[in-house]
Every structure is written in C-alpha cells, then in structure tokens.
Design a protein around this motif. Structure first.
Motif, PDB file in Angstrom:
ATOM      1  N   UNK A 197       0.835  -1.202   0.000  1.00  0.00           N
ATOM      2  CA  UNK A 197       0.000   0.000   0.000  1.00  0.00           C
ATOM      3  C   UNK A 197       0.872   1.255   0.000  1.00  0.00           C
ATOM      4  N   UNK A 198       0.530   2.184  -0.856  1.00  0.00           N
ATOM      5  CA  UNK A 198       1.328   3.391  -1.065  1.00  0.00           C
ATOM      6  C   UNK A 198       1.479   4.231   0.192  1.00  0.00           C
ATOM      7  N   UNK A 199       0.501   4.172   1.098  1.00  0.00           N
ATOM      8  CA  UNK A 199       0.528   5.025   2.291  1.00  0.00           C
ATOM      9  C   UNK A 199       1.356   4.431   3.426  1.00  0.00           C
ATOM     10  N   UNK A 200       1.843   3.210   3.269  1.00  0.00           N
ATOM     11  CA  UNK A 200       2.617   2.570   4.335  1.00  0.00           C
ATOM     12  C   UNK A 200       3.933   3.308   4.598  1.00  0.00           C
ATOM     13  N   UNK A 201       4.406   3.178   5.829  1.00  0.00           N
ATOM     14  CA  UNK A 201       5.743   3.651   6.178  1.00  0.00           C
ATOM     15  C   UNK A 201       6.685   2.437   6.133  1.00  0.00           C
ATOM     16  N   UNK A 202       7.786   2.564   5.428  1.00  0.00           N
ATOM     17  CA  UNK A 202       8.728   1.452   5.312  1.00  0.00           C
ATOM     18  C   UNK A 202      10.031   1.828   6.005  1.00  0.00           C
ATOM     19  N   UNK A 203      10.442   1.012   6.975  1.00  0.00           N
ATOM     20  CA  UNK A 203      11.674   1.244   7.735  1.00  0.00           C
ATOM     21  C   UNK A 203      12.684   0.144   7.421  1.00  0.00           C
TER      22      UNK A 203
END
Length: 356
Positions: A245-251
């Motif tokens: 999903x485009x709105x996710x935060x990826x760490x």
C-alpha cells in the motif's frame, strides 16, 4: 581463398599412380574447385603440375535473407547487425523468427513499466523471464542460460520490451496486521527477523497490533542482506496488497557497518527511482532507517564497551552517499561514526527479543 599443396591433392586422390593423380587434379580444375597458383613452380614431371593451388570456396546466395530482413521483420527488431553479418543471421534465423512472431502478435498490446503504472490491470500481462522464454522459444532457460541474451543483443531488443520480471528467492515476511496504512520493517539478518516475528506473534495473542522499540509495526520482512536489492520487485508482484500500500511507512534495520548502511542507501535509491518513474508523483514508498532500533543498538554497545565489539572488515565498500546519516540527530550520528571510524561495527544481533 585458401591454398593447398600438390602433395595434399595427390594424397586425396587415393592412388600412387602419377597418371591417375594428374587426372584427379585436372578434374578438380575443370570443376572449378581449384585454381593453380601460377606463380608456384612446376613439379618437374610430365605432364607437369603446379606445386600450389587455390581452393575455390562456394559462394553463398544471401539474397533471400536480405529480402526477409528488409520486408518481413517487425520494427521492434533492429536488422542492422544481421544485414552486416548475414552468415550469423543464417545461423540464428530460427530464433529471430520466433521473436518476430511474438512481436507481431503483440501489436497494440505493448507492455512497459510505464503502461502498467498508468493502467494497473496490465500487470497481468507481465510474466516471469523463464515463462516468457518458453512462450517465445519453447525453451524456458533460453534467456537465462542459453543464447537468448545474444539473440536479443543482435536484434537490438532490451529484455524489458518482453514485459518480464526476474524471479528471486521469495520474499519472506510476517504480518501481524493487515490494516492500512501500517509500518513495514525490512530486516537485514535472519536472526532478527525470527526474533521480531516471534515477538509480534506473542503480542498478537493479546492484541491485534505489535510494538517494537515503541513503534507500532504491522509487518516484518526478511531482507537477506543484499538479497533485498534483488527481491525489490517482489513489492510490486508478490506481496499481499496491504504490504504494498502506497501510504505505508517502510523502515530498514540492519548491521551498523558500511555494508549495512550501503544496503539501505541502495534500497532507498530503488524506492526513490520508482517515485520518479511514475511521472514524478510521490508514491509514499520512501524507505527510512529504523532510528529507534539503531538507537537501541548504540545504547547496548556503550554498555558492552567499544573493545567488546567485533572488528569491521577492510573489504567493505566505504563509499557512502551520506543519506543514512541525514536521518539521525547529531549526538547519535556522532556516536555511530565514532564506532565505525575506530574500525568496529555493531551487528544487528546485539538486540534480541528481550529488548523489543
């Protein structure tokens, strides 16, 4: 033309009688299969023969191939190389014709990353490299291990024009939640992935969310070191929708060494490139370092003492862009740099399930 000696011709005649040898050589000259090297001396016998001859090679008629290249090949295939190497085209014609058939059937249905981003339903037409290889040539390894790459080069065709993706080892991940948006953490090493997964599974028994270093985490992904750079395409093709999903935060969280930092910077570059590709639109898929996790690593390293930390390998690539450091507060940045500049590093495994 190549030269051949009279002695070789006489041996080929299969007889030791000079008259028969002479007759054999004369027949070859009559059939225009050899020509005497007139500057070569005579052999001193009667009737006399020259000591050297030219072998006349058969002339190949390529006119049919030229016509085919001019009028029967689809525009996607560039014919310049084959027009200058007709003998190569004669050898590779079978494979080129199969590629030509594929492009002919694709008219009006061209597949490219751009078209798929604009029309997501087109992703269903993108298939794996080996699948496309079999579809075109009836050989699943033709592009990967056989002469397929050479054929494409001779045809001036890029692999991307075939609408393919390359497969890697499947991306391993665990989701404690499918809510959108969520935080996805990519982990460099297997041990930390197992520990964080177990931690999330234990938390899931009590609540439908997981907290790691004070951050609510929905999914952990095993990056397998540099393997994540090869598996990057899995974010578009293989993971479940809630992860992509485009709105996710990826760490990202890995070893605190030059290699681990380099993996982060290269991965961040891949995500940024995706954003540029989609008409410079922000995708939301920007990867950031998991600052709280690195903070915990440094905290534990200070308790252990710098002498306790392992030595950093001299072979690691230290050519970094500085992007990684830009996300950290100055005091934490200084501490991390001090460790690396002393020739030490902090492995990700310094943290465990009891620290989360």
């Amino acid at each position: 033309m190549k030269k051949i000696s009279l002695e070789q011709l006489m041996e080929e005649s299969g007889t030791e009688d000079y008259r028969e040898q002479y007759g054999y050589v004369c027949r070859l000259m009559e059939e225009k299969r050899i020509l005497p090297v007139k500057s070569s001396p005579l052999n001193g016998k009667k009737p006399a023969l020259h000591r050297s001859y030219w072998l006349v090679e058969d002339t190949v008629d390529y006119s049919g191939l030229i016509e085919e290249l001019k009028y029967d090949i689809t525009p996607e295939i560039k014919t310049d190389y084959y027009m200058n190497h007709l003998d190569v085209y004669q050898e590779e014609k079978k494979w080129v014709n199969l590629l030509n058939d594929y492009f002919s059937k694709q008219k009006g249905k061209e597949i490219s990353p751009w078209s798929c981003q604009q029309e997501p339903e087109k992703w269903q037409d993108v298939i794996s490299l080996n699948e496309r290889s079999f579809q075109i040539w009836g050989r699943e390894k033709f592009l990967q291990r056989e002469q397929g790459r050479r054929i494409l080069a001779h045809c001036g065709v890029e692999t991307q024009q075939l609408g393919v993706y390359e497969t890697t080892e499947p991306l391993a991940y665990y989701s404690v939640s499918r809510m959108i948006p969520q935080t996805v953490v990519i982990l460099e090493n297997k041990d930390t992935f197992y520990s964080m997964r177990l931690h999330l599974m234990n938390m899931c028994k009590e609540q439908c969310s997981g907290i790691i270093f004070g951050v609510e985490v929905g999914t952990v992904v095993y990056g397998a070191g540099k393997g994540i750079l090869r598996s990057y395409e899995d974010f578009r093709f293989c993971v479940e929708p809630h992860i992509n999903e485009r709105e996710n935060q990826i760490l990202y969280f890995g070893d605190l060494d030059y290699e681990g930092i380099g993996i982060f910077e290269r991965l961040a570059g891949l995500f940024d490139a995706e954003g540029i590709e989609i008409c410079c639109r922000v995708t939301g898929h920007r990867v950031l370092p998991f600052i709280q996790a690195y903070e915990k690593m440094v905290e534990k390293a200070e308790r252990c003492g710098i002498d306790f930390l392992p030595e950093s390998s001299e072979k690691q690539n230290r050519n970094l862009s500085g992007l990684f450091w830009s996300f950290f507060p100055k005091n934490l940045q200084d501490k991390m740099l001090q460790i690396l500049e002393s020739g030490k590093y902090i492995p990700q495994e310094i943290v465990n399930i009891m620290d989360f």
